[in-house]
Design an enzyme around this catalytic site. Structure first.
Site, mmCIF file in Angstrom:
data_model
loop_
_atom_site.group_PDB
_atom_site.id
_atom_site.type_symbol
_atom_site.label_atom_id
_atom_site.label_comp_id
_atom_site.label_asym_id
_atom_site.label_seq_id
_atom_site.Cartn_x
_atom_site.Cartn_y
_atom_site.Cartn_z
ATOM 1 N N ASP A 1 0.874 -1.165 0.000
ATOM 2 C CA ASP A 1 0.000 0.000 0.000
ATOM 3 C C ASP A 1 0.922 1.229 0.000
ATOM 4 O OD1 ASP A 1 -2.043 1.817 0.065
ATOM 5 O OD2 ASP A 1 -3.131 0.874 1.714
HETATM 6 C C1 BGC Z 1 -4.928 3.493 0.217
HETATM 7 C C2 BGC Z 1 -5.038 2.579 -0.993
HETATM 8 C C3 BGC Z 1 -4.836 3.377 -2.243
HETATM 9 C C4 BGC Z 1 -3.485 4.033 -2.194
HETATM 10 C C5 BGC Z 1 -3.141 4.849 -3.419
HETATM 11 C C6 BGC Z 1 -3.657 4.307 0.181
HETATM 12 O O1 BGC Z 1 -3.691 5.282 1.148
HETATM 13 O O2 BGC Z 1 -4.998 2.745 1.407
HETATM 14 O O3 BGC Z 1 -6.294 1.952 -0.983
HETATM 15 O O4 BGC Z 1 -4.979 2.541 -3.356
HETATM 16 O O5 BGC Z 1 -3.426 4.909 -1.073
HETATM 17 O O6 BGC Z 1 -3.826 6.029 -3.454
#
Ligand code: BGC
Length: 870
Positions: free
Chosen positions: A287
């Site tokens: 993530d």
């Molecule tokens: C989120 C993800 C997301 C990623 C990219 C993170 O903060 O948990 O779900 O895809 O950011 O924006």
């Protein structure tokens, strides 16, 4: 990626290790006695490429990887840094072989932060349709739009969180509070998305059940979700297994720890469960900014670092990039591991056909301007055209409207007040019926609750290209509607005896980097109550009007008790999170062009205290939160049944304007369950091989006359020879306990994507005839729940959803024969000792219920004993 990096800039390097007491503990995967959660080591990382359905893609990848330099390989594993390109994240490229920067971008409901896209209904809305075809169609729409904008990897679907915590901020991004509903929603979405050539990324693996404290910082560590082996397999892993079975191309790891080991470097989760047991063939990414260790994560099976930055974003540092080059050159990370990472990434790319005319990004998520810096994070960046405003909407508004409409869940309809007639005299109340007074998309990532609630907030959003509000749509149909777009009941309103009041209320939540009305993602302040004094608004309307309809837009369960039993409150609809077609989808149902056919994807309780305490949000200023999943499998309706607590509305509930009768039930044995455990898995096929010699240091040297972008993450080293020198010295890296390069024996529960294929053998199938016995057309949703026998020797929930189907629109008097399949896995429990799925032989003692909700069974079957209607 949101401009939340500032708040993340203090990210700690400190990483919970994948190690721990080797004696295991209370939540050890094999043992429920002891004290501390523990995630056992699992090494080495299994290679991808042993399954025939990926063979061609792997062959192409193998050929290409054989010709890549060290720097080119590393480039594909590491993001170029946050705000270093148009997308939420992008890898480096390999121009020599025509491989572009791979663009990874949100969201699960539409392409985020761009224009001329569709804002589809959110996952929870899709779940409420219980419609497999619409789930697939929406996936196709998402994939087509991702492709059209040049997004290689669309960051969805989300099946984690699973709704363990009703107040959790991101439950609405997934399909509901049940593993089978999530699993079917995910698989259909993935198949649809990937049919277009876009790569899906199922997320967040796993245990990301609350927003607060999900990440590590200098003062605290992200929480640890302590989940035992059985609960993991039978509940939280289930939808991921279905996603892998649907051939998903990538998996995003969660921020948090599981059993005290950070997901991004948890060898048990990535190497053991995902890649070995589930036979996952694609690539695993972090993530955003969840990467916390370089060698540790590589050994644990991570394949891609997103968006590439190290502990402090925007400094041009990375745990990988040059550091990965270095650790390969000095022999710490086996070159074999790097080859597998890159082969997996390219195999997914080839499998979806992205080598054939896949568009490059033609948008920028950083700005709406046509021209701007190409690398906004660089401060000094070359500029150019960044937005081409490509319209990718096609006719996806049709699917968006159909999903939103078929999700609408009618909870109550006394005296058949609904559907409304065109000439009914209507008085409409609530800001949730109208537009955002400050304008469409007036707050970034939907971080405000103004006007009709179309989605929650955070990265799981997209901009609305347009919005049909309930106010617009009602005004289109009715000339006798009076609108009071306010949340304070206007005292001057006159109520005629024939008047019908329609009151709109909502409940919102989102991702942790934005706080809305005091709620930091999770619903801390609002609890499970309507926002903006919604309860007061309904009560005020019910005091004046004798006929009140309540329409609710909500991210999840909401408490209705202050007014649900008031005499004037005749009808209540949950319209979930409908996206851009909010108004049209609602009037389709309100005025009777369609009967409502949505069903609740979660339970609505009488009060929040009906849930177990262990699912409360946890806040703690210092020290790592240990979130023990002591309730095990007893989430949502499973808990209510176990504790014999009557819900206000049960999981699966949803009325229609017509009625259905279930008749002629029959149970057939399809594949006899001759054995407790599935037949042995096939052996693993071969995987690509490469020379395991360490490449020459020159392969990681800066190219001559190279124009560097400041803070951009490159794979190159200033002095690559020094890394090779370390390799030849006596210095050794402290490998984690349990680290080995000898392959593990193939897990017996594995054998194909998702697990042993025999787990999906259809063991039984139930047929029922569903007849429309009312006076209006409508669609029924027969839901099949199983009850497993005590002979399995384990406590199991008394009902578990295992299958559902949705009929076509049945005219009054019309029937449809519905077949509901039950697989071996559906009647199995996870045996933690044998490490395999165990079913009662011949299905002896399995009971099957089919009905219109978990509490409304219409048919009961007992394996061996036949079926009866109830
Ligand atoms: C989120 C993800 C997301 C990623 C990219 C993170 O903060 O948990 O779900 O895809 O950011 O924006």
């Amino acid at each position: 990626m949101a401009p939340r990096w500032l708040s993340l800039a203090l990210l700690a390097v400190a990483a919970p290790s994948t190690l721990g007491s080797p004696t295991g503990g209370r939540l050890d995967t094999r043992d429920d006695s002891g004290n501390e959660a523990f995630s056992p080591p699992y090494y080495p990382a299994p290679h991808g490429g042993w399954l025939s359905n990926w063979a061609e893609a792997y062959e192409k990848a193998h050929h290409l990887v054989s010709n890549l330099t060290l720097a080119e390989k590393v480039n594909l594993t590491t993001g170029t840094g946050i705000f270093m390109g148009p997308c939420a994240g992008q890898t480096g490229s390999v121009p020599r072989f025509g491989i572009p920067n791979i663009c990874l971008h949100d969201s699960p409901l539409g392409v985020r932060n761009t224009d001329h896209n569709t804002a589809f209904p959110a996952g929870i809305t899709v779940g409420a349709t219980f419609d497999k075809e619409l789930m697939y169609e929406r996936g196709v729409g998402l994939g087509e739009e991702a492709r059209g904008k040049g997004v290689n990897v669309l960051l969805g679907p989300s099946v984690g969180p699973m709704g363990r915590k009703p107040r959790g901020g991101r439950n609405w991004e997934g399909f509901g509070f049940d593993p089978v509903l999530q699993g079917i929603g995910a698989a259909q979405t993935i198949k649809g998305m990937q049919s277009t050539g876009a790569i899906a990324s199922i997320k967040h693996f796993v245990g990301n059940e609350q927003e607060m404290h999900r990440m590590s910082s200098v003062v605290t560590q992200g929480y640890s979700s302590n989940i035992n082996d059985r609960t993991l397999h039978e509940f939280y892993l289930w939808p991921f297994a279905e996603g892998v079975r649907a051939e998903v191309g990538s998996v995003m790891m969660a921020y948090n720890d599981v059993n005290r080991s950070a997901c991004s470097q948890n060898s048990k989760l990535i190497n053991g469960i995902l890649k070995d047991e589930l036979g996952f063939q694609g690539f695993v990414l972090t993530d955003w900014l969840a990467h916390i260790g370089g060698v540790s994560s590589a050994l644990a099976g991570l394949d891609m670092s997103m968006p590439g930055d190290g502990a402090i974003p925007l400094f041009g540092d990375s745990y990988w990039g040059p550091e990965l080059s270095r650790s390969v050159l000095n022999g710490t990370v086996p070159v074999d591991r790097l080859n597998d990472m890159v082969t997996r990434i390219l195999a997914a790319w080839f499998k979806m056909g992205q080598d054939q005319d896949y568009p490059l990004p033609n948008f920028s998520s950083n700005t709406d301007d046509e021209e701007g810096p190409l690398y906004p994070g660089a401060l000094i960046s070359p500029s150019g055209v960044v937005n081409q405003y490509v319209n990718v909407q096609a006719d996806h508004n049709v699917t968006a409207r159909a999903v939103a409409r078929d999700a609408i869940t009618l909870l109550k309809n006394e005296g058949d007040l609904l559907p409304l007639r065109r000439n009914d005299s209507l008085k409409i109340f609530g800001t949730d019926a109208g537009p955002d007074p400050q304008g469409l998309n007036s707050c970034a990532d939907k971080g405000c609750n103004r006007g009709v609630l179309t989605m929650g907030w955070g990265s799981g959003t997209s901009k609305l290209p347009y919005l049909i509000t309930p106010q617009d749509a009602i005004a289109n149909i009715s000339s006798k509607a009076e609108f009071h777009i306010t949340d304070s009941f206007p005292s001057s309103v006159e109520a005629g005896s024939e008047d019908i009041a329609i009151v709109f209320i909502n409940s919102d939540s989102g991702e942790n980097y934005i706080t809305v009305d005091g709620n930091p993602g999770d619903r801390t302040v609002s609890g499970l109550h309507a926002w903006h004094n919604g309860d007061e608004l309904v009560k005020a309307a019910a005091e004046k009007f004798s006929q009140v309809v309540v329409v609710i837009h909500t991210v999840g369960p909401i408490i209705l008790e202050e007014w649900i039993d008031l005499d004037p409150v005749k009808a209540v609809l949950i319209a979930h999170l409908p996206g851009q077609e909010a108004g049209n989808s609602l009037t389709d149902v309100l005025f009777g062009a369609y009967s409502p056919s949505g069903h609740l994807p979660y339970t609505i309780p009488y009060q929040e205290s009906n849930y177990p305490e262990s699912v409360d949000l946890i806040q703690q200023p210092f020290g790592q939160i240990q979130d023990d999943y002591t309730e095990g499998l007893y989430i949502d309706y499973r808990h209510f049944l176990k504790e014999d607590i009557r819900p206000r509305y049960p999981f699966g509930h949803g009325l229609s304007y017509t009625t259905f009768e279930y008749s002629e039930p029959a149970l057939s044995v399809i594949t006899p369950l001759d054995t407790e455990y599935p037949p042995s898995r096939p052996d693993k096929g071969s995987t690509p091989t490469y020379p395991d010699t360490i490449p020459p240091a020159s392969e990681a040297a800066w190219p001559k006359n190279f124009d560097r972008i400041w803070r951009y993450i490159y794979p190159y080293l200033d002095n690559p020879e020094s890394a090779t020198a370390v390799a030849n010295s006596s210095e050794t890296y402290p490998y984690p306990d349990g680290y080995t390069t000898d392959p593990q024996p193939a897990p017996r529960a594995g054998g194909a994507e998702g697990g042993n294929t025999a787990l999906w053998d259809v063991a039984f199938s139930v047929q029922i005839t569903v007849t429309n016995t009312g006076r209006r057309p409508g669609r029924a949703v027969p839901q099949l729940y199983v009850e497993l026998p005590d002979s399995l020797g384990l406590d199991t929930p008394s009902r578990q959803l295992r299958q559902f189907e949705k009929t076509k629109t049945l005219k009054p008097g019309e029937s449809e024969v519905v077949t509901l399949d039950i697989t071996r896995k559906d009647v199995s429990v996870w045996d933690v000792v044998v490490q395999d799925w165990k079913a009662p032989v011949a299905g002896e003692g399995v009971k099957i219920y089919v009905g219109e909700s978990v509490l409304d069974s219409r048919v009961e079957c007992e394996v061996g004993g036949g079926c009866s209607t109830l």
